[in-house]
Design a protein around this motif. Sequence first.
Motif, short mmCIF file in Angstrom:
data_model
loop_
_atom_site.label_atom_id
_atom_site.label_comp_id
_atom_site.label_asym_id
_atom_site.label_seq_id
_atom_site.Cartn_x
_atom_site.Cartn_y
_atom_site.Cartn_z
N LEU A 125 0.83 -1.20 0.00
CA LEU A 125 0.00 0.00 0.00
C LEU A 125 0.87 1.26 0.00
O LEU A 125 0.57 2.23 -0.70
CB LEU A 125 -0.94 0.01 1.21
CG LEU A 125 -1.82 1.24 1.35
CD1 LEU A 125 -2.77 1.36 0.16
CD2 LEU A 125 -2.59 1.20 2.65
N GLY A 126 1.94 1.24 0.75
CA GLY A 126 2.86 2.38 0.78
C GLY A 126 3.50 2.64 -0.57
O GLY A 126 3.68 3.80 -0.98
N ILE A 127 3.82 1.57 -1.29
CA ILE A 127 4.39 1.72 -2.63
C ILE A 127 3.38 2.37 -3.55
O ILE A 127 3.70 3.27 -4.32
CB ILE A 127 4.86 0.35 -3.17
CG1 ILE A 127 6.04 -0.16 -2.35
CG2 ILE A 127 5.24 0.45 -4.64
CD1 ILE A 127 6.44 -1.57 -2.65
N TRP A 128 2.13 1.90 -3.49
CA TRP A 128 1.09 2.46 -4.35
C TRP A 128 0.83 3.94 -4.02
O TRP A 128 0.64 4.76 -4.91
CB TRP A 128 -0.21 1.68 -4.20
CG TRP A 128 -0.16 0.33 -4.83
CD1 TRP A 128 0.73 -0.13 -5.77
CD2 TRP A 128 -1.06 -0.74 -4.59
NE1 TRP A 128 0.44 -1.41 -6.10
CE2 TRP A 128 -0.67 -1.83 -5.39
CE3 TRP A 128 -2.16 -0.90 -3.75
CZ2 TRP A 128 -1.33 -3.04 -5.40
CZ3 TRP A 128 -2.82 -2.11 -3.77
CH2 TRP A 128 -2.41 -3.17 -4.58
N VAL A 129 0.82 4.27 -2.76
CA VAL A 129 0.60 5.66 -2.35
C VAL A 129 1.75 6.54 -2.84
O VAL A 129 1.53 7.64 -3.37
CB VAL A 129 0.44 5.77 -0.81
CG1 VAL A 129 0.50 7.21 -0.36
CG2 VAL A 129 -0.85 5.12 -0.37
#
Length: 48
Positions: free
Chosen positions: A7-11
């Motif tokens: 999720l952090g990568i996508w954000v």
Amino acid sequence: MFGLGLLGIWVAQGFDEWIRGIFALRRWLSKPWLMKKEAKYEMTTNRG
């Protein structure tokens, strides 16, 4: 680092896209290519 994983990568990717888009829009609205075209036109017409 923040424990977000995928999720952090996508954000981060989404944030990067927004920042790049803002800079691209700003450049598009300032139209720097028109300034170069006008300067080139003035150089060719002032030769006399």
